[in-house]
Design a protein around this motif. Structure first.
Motif, PDB file in Angstrom:
ATOM      1  N   PRO A  41       0.821  -1.214   0.000  1.00  0.00           N
ATOM      2  CA  PRO A  41       0.000   0.000   0.000  1.00  0.00           C
ATOM      3  C   PRO A  41       0.855   1.263   0.000  1.00  0.00           C
ATOM      4  N   GLY A  42       0.541   2.173  -0.886  1.00  0.00           N
ATOM      5  CA  GLY A  42       1.257   3.429  -0.952  1.00  0.00           C
ATOM      6  C   GLY A  42       2.593   3.377  -1.672  1.00  0.00           C
ATOM      7  N   LYS A  43       2.938   2.205  -2.177  1.00  0.00           N
ATOM      8  CA  LYS A  43       4.221   2.054  -2.872  1.00  0.00           C
ATOM      9  C   LYS A  43       3.995   1.616  -4.305  1.00  0.00           C
ATOM     10  N   GLU A  44       5.003   1.862  -5.134  1.00  0.00           N
ATOM     11  CA  GLU A  44       4.924   1.414  -6.512  1.00  0.00           C
ATOM     12  C   GLU A  44       5.232  -0.085  -6.593  1.00  0.00           C
ATOM     13  N   ARG A  45       4.738  -0.693  -7.653  1.00  0.00           N
ATOM     14  CA  ARG A  45       5.036  -2.101  -7.878  1.00  0.00           C
ATOM     15  C   ARG A  45       6.530  -2.256  -8.150  1.00  0.00           C
ATOM     16  N   GLU A  46       7.131  -3.271  -7.536  1.00  0.00           N
ATOM     17  CA  GLU A  46       8.569  -3.458  -7.689  1.00  0.00           C
ATOM     18  C   GLU A  46       8.886  -4.890  -8.097  1.00  0.00           C
ATOM     19  N   LEU A  47      10.005  -5.034  -8.768  1.00  0.00           N
ATOM     20  CA  LEU A  47      10.477  -6.351  -9.176  1.00  0.00           C
ATOM     21  C   LEU A  47      10.951  -7.120  -7.955  1.00  0.00           C
ATOM     22  N   VAL A  48      10.568  -8.390  -7.879  1.00  0.00           N
ATOM     23  CA  VAL A  48      11.081  -9.282  -6.846  1.00  0.00           C
ATOM     24  C   VAL A  48      12.128 -10.209  -7.451  1.00  0.00           C
ATOM     25  N   ALA A  49      11.741 -10.900  -8.507  1.00  0.00           N
ATOM     26  CA  ALA A  49      12.656 -11.837  -9.165  1.00  0.00           C
ATOM     27  C   ALA A  49      12.136 -12.123 -10.567  1.00  0.00           C
ATOM     28  N   VAL A  50      13.050 -12.388 -11.485  1.00  0.00           N
ATOM     29  CA  VAL A  50      12.665 -12.656 -12.870  1.00  0.00           C
ATOM     30  C   VAL A  50      13.634 -13.640 -13.503  1.00  0.00           C
ATOM     31  N   ILE A  51      13.086 -14.497 -14.367  1.00  0.00           N
ATOM     32  CA  ILE A  51      13.897 -15.379 -15.202  1.00  0.00           C
ATOM     33  C   ILE A  51      13.813 -14.828 -16.616  1.00  0.00           C
ATOM     34  N   ILE A  52      14.954 -14.510 -17.202  1.00  0.00           N
ATOM     35  CA  ILE A  52      15.010 -13.993 -18.566  1.00  0.00           C
ATOM     36  C   ILE A  52      15.460 -15.123 -19.480  1.00  0.00           C
ATOM     37  N   GLY A  53      14.655 -15.415 -20.484  1.00  0.00           N
ATOM     38  CA  GLY A  53      14.960 -16.562 -21.319  1.00  0.00           C
ATOM     39  C   GLY A  53      14.740 -17.833 -20.527  1.00  0.00           C
ATOM     40  N   ALA A  55      17.493 -19.112 -18.495  1.00  0.00           N
ATOM     41  CA  ALA A  55      18.529 -19.336 -17.495  1.00  0.00           C
ATOM     42  C   ALA A  55      18.879 -18.128 -16.631  1.00  0.00           C
ATOM     43  N   LYS A  56      18.849 -16.951 -17.163  1.00  0.00           N
ATOM     44  CA  LYS A  56      19.325 -15.786 -16.408  1.00  0.00           C
ATOM     45  C   LYS A  56      18.279 -15.369 -15.379  1.00  0.00           C
ATOM     46  N   THR A  57      18.707 -15.250 -14.129  1.00  0.00           N
ATOM     47  CA  THR A  57      17.790 -14.828 -13.077  1.00  0.00           C
ATOM     48  C   THR A  57      18.290 -13.529 -12.448  1.00  0.00           C
ATOM     49  N   ILE A  58      17.351 -12.700 -12.082  1.00  0.00           N
ATOM     50  CA  ILE A  58      17.648 -11.436 -11.417  1.00  0.00           C
ATOM     51  C   ILE A  58      16.782 -11.336 -10.178  1.00  0.00           C
ATOM     52  N   TYR A  59      17.381 -10.932  -9.079  1.00  0.00           N
ATOM     53  CA  TYR A  59      16.656 -10.765  -7.817  1.00  0.00           C
ATOM     54  C   TYR A  59      16.811  -9.329  -7.314  1.00  0.00           C
ATOM     55  N   ALA A  60      15.770  -8.862  -6.650  1.00  0.00           N
ATOM     56  CA  ALA A  60      15.894  -7.601  -5.923  1.00  0.00           C
ATOM     57  C   ALA A  60      16.876  -7.813  -4.775  1.00  0.00           C
ATOM     58  N   ASP A  61      17.636  -6.787  -4.465  1.00  0.00           N
ATOM     59  CA  ASP A  61      18.630  -6.908  -3.389  1.00  0.00           C
ATOM     60  C   ASP A  61      17.974  -7.317  -2.073  1.00  0.00           C
ATOM     61  N   SER A  62      16.760  -6.854  -1.858  1.00  0.00           N
ATOM     62  CA  SER A  62      16.087  -7.098  -0.584  1.00  0.00           C
ATOM     63  C   SER A  62      15.698  -8.565  -0.378  1.00  0.00           C
ATOM     64  N   VAL A  63      15.707  -9.367  -1.446  1.00  0.00           N
ATOM     65  CA  VAL A  63      15.279 -10.765  -1.306  1.00  0.00           C
ATOM     66  C   VAL A  63      16.398 -11.758  -1.626  1.00  0.00           C
ATOM     67  N   LYS A  64      17.542 -11.270  -2.049  1.00  0.00           N
ATOM     68  CA  LYS A  64      18.651 -12.167  -2.390  1.00  0.00           C
ATOM     69  C   LYS A  64      19.022 -13.044  -1.200  1.00  0.00           C
ATOM     70  N   GLY A  65      19.192 -14.318  -1.483  1.00  0.00           N
ATOM     71  CA  GLY A  65      19.550 -15.263  -0.436  1.00  0.00           C
ATOM     72  C   GLY A  65      18.367 -15.811   0.327  1.00  0.00           C
ATOM     73  N   ARG A  66      17.193 -15.229   0.117  1.00  0.00           N
ATOM     74  CA  ARG A  66      15.995 -15.698   0.821  1.00  0.00           C
ATOM     75  C   ARG A  66      14.944 -16.268  -0.131  1.00  0.00           C
ATOM     76  N   PHE A  67      14.846 -15.681  -1.314  1.00  0.00           N
ATOM     77  CA  PHE A  67      13.838 -16.104  -2.285  1.00  0.00           C
ATOM     78  C   PHE A  67      14.520 -16.825  -3.454  1.00  0.00           C
ATOM     79  N   THR A  68      13.801 -17.792  -4.015  1.00  0.00           N
ATOM     80  CA  THR A  68      14.303 -18.508  -5.178  1.00  0.00           C
ATOM     81  C   THR A  68      13.189 -18.623  -6.213  1.00  0.00           C
TER      82      THR A  68
END
Length: 115
Positions: A41-53, A55-68
């Motif tokens: 609430p009150g915040k913009e939508r933000e990326l959490v994690a994405v698979i590109i193609g 194999a390539k995965t990108i994580y938000a810094d705030s979830v690295k090491g915790r989310f897969t």
């Protein structure tokens, strides 16, 4: 028409885990990317994690090491395993799949982290 359906949200205590799943209806697709975003609430939508193609995965810094994030193109699904959840992870989580030049979004699933 492609429809995305998410599941797996809910209420969990801090330090707990949840697994979100998202499935795309229809025949097998070639995905340019599959990912998860969240909005509080009150915040913009933000990326959490994405698979590109495939194999390539990108994580938000705030979830690295915790989310897969994991995806299966043969089943048109993308999952998000969330461990060590924190109150600040509370949000509506949306999956997004890019097929060709089109973006498809799920309706969102609520994740609440609270004691």
């Amino acid at each position: 028409q492609v429809q995305l359906v998410e599941s797996g949200g809910g209420l969990v205590q801090p330090g707990g885990s949840l697994r979100l799943s998202c499935a795309a209806s229809g025949t097998r697709f070639s995905f340019r990317s599959m990912g998860w975003y969240r909005q509080s609430p009150g915040k913009e939508r933000e990326l959490v994690a994405v698979i590109i193609g495939t194999a390539k995965t990108i994580y938000a810094d705030s979830v690295k090491g915790r989310f897969t994030i994991s995806g299966d193109n043969t089943k048109n699904t993308v999952n998000l395993q969330m461990n060590s959840l924190k109150p600040e992870d509370t949000a509506v989580y949306h999956c997004k799949m890019v097929i060709g030049i089109y973006d498809y979004w799920g309706q969102g699933t609520q994740v609440t982290v609270s004691s």
